[in-house]
Design an enzyme around this catalytic site. Sequence first.
Site, PDB file in Angstrom:
ATOM      1  CG  MET A   1      27.815  28.366  35.872  1.00 27.17           C
ATOM      2  SD  MET A   1      27.175  29.317  37.278  1.00 27.17           S
ATOM      3  CE  MET A   1      26.896  30.904  36.484  1.00 27.17           C
ATOM      4  CB  CYS A   2      32.454  24.504  35.402  1.00 28.24           C
ATOM      5  SG  CYS A   2      34.028  25.321  35.106  1.00 28.24           S
ATOM      6  CB  THR A   3      34.923  27.037  39.529  1.00 23.55           C
ATOM      7  OG1 THR A   3      35.875  26.740  38.522  1.00 23.55           O
ATOM      8  CG2 THR A   3      35.605  27.043  40.886  1.00 23.55           C
TER       9      THR A   3
END
Length: 454
Positions: free
Chosen positions: A222-224
């Site tokens: 999700m951070c990517t």
Amino acid sequence: MAEEPMAVDSSKVDMDSSDWPGRWNHVRKLLERSGPFAHPDFEPSPEILDFMLENCRILVVGAGGLGCEILKDLALCGFRNFDVIDMDTIDLSNLNRQFLFRLKDVGQPKANVAADFVNNRVPGCKVTPHFKKIQDYDDTFYRQFHIIICGLDSIVARRWMNSMLISMLNYEDGILDQTSIIPLIDGGTEGFKGNARVILPGMTACIECTLELYPPQITFPMCTIAHTPRLPEHCIEYVKVLLWPQEHPFGNGVPIDGDDPTHIQWIFEKSQERADHYNIGGITYRLTQGVVKHIIPAVASTNAVIAAQCCTEAFKIASSCCNPLNNYMVFNDTEGLYTYTFEAEKKENCLACSQVPQKIPLSKDATLQNLVDHLTESPALQMKAPGIMTTVNGKNKTLYMQNVEAIRKRTKENLPKKLTELGLIDGQEVIVADVTTPNSLVFLLKFQEKKNDK
């Protein structure tokens, strides 16, 4: 000696039986004489063809690229009474390989259109369609069939069907009643690769025994997706997962419909904007649709080969004219042509067919969230949305259930708690329900001491 013609001579067609002289000559050659590859119990007889034509019932699960080929092959090799079940409708993109459908059929149920096409095209066929999910039927429905053939693109659906057939087995004094076995023939394709396998539930390796053979779903951190996209897929996932719930482009609470061109177009345009911002190329409408719908690349020739293998196995099982596949065949024509057959082995502690509760090793400090993560991330389990229940002090207790929103809200506060805080002990039985199986599964918790850091 001249052979009887196989072509249709309208003057000799029996309109009542929808047969004509010589129609089944190619099949009779296999069923009315023995040969070096015949099954030891095979007794050549004209009655075998009569059984296949009139009595043998087959269920085809899936009417997509592979399913269309399977339906065609079954109809042409002597089977008349078969059903097809599929929950999907026809999309424009299906028409390049799913040859039972036409442009006028777009938007119609695949099962209905496929059944009508075969019934109209092949005299005598009685294909019954079911525009349903496989989960909509119970064991009474599945007990009607002699053989079930899966042409699916979903591992979850495969696992569910596998578990259903295993749950239908009867045991007397620990001995399997072989009359309760319904053979499962499973085919799968991806691009130029494919596989076919024969499963005799309770006797040979089942889907769960070899779950590690299936590639895990590709997911992106999700951070990517949110902060450092590098691939066009990251941009599409961002719009799908984060932007859609924020902007509600087609109304509050309207979910994404992968078969709605207006939804795909909106996601495509927003993905292109994000890709331009991060100087990422490669965003196309086709890629957008593939990411949203998790489309597996399909090649018509691969579908044809695997379907032919599946129907050959159905023919062998129904007639006993040859030994069935033992029990897993892989096909690859990416570079040249390669096939290989091997015997997949049963797992002694298989989740589905061993009838032995699996032990889940966890540390004494493990939380309920750790247990959920184990159930979803373990290559041997690969559950999707497990609901967990147990018995504490003689009372049933729901620890966590995410498929029912009201229960999810009430039980999500248990996730950060230690299992011991929830009243669970070493050796505790927990009951897990998941979409991958029609039956609840029993696991035993096995607490382990943490190793001292060195």
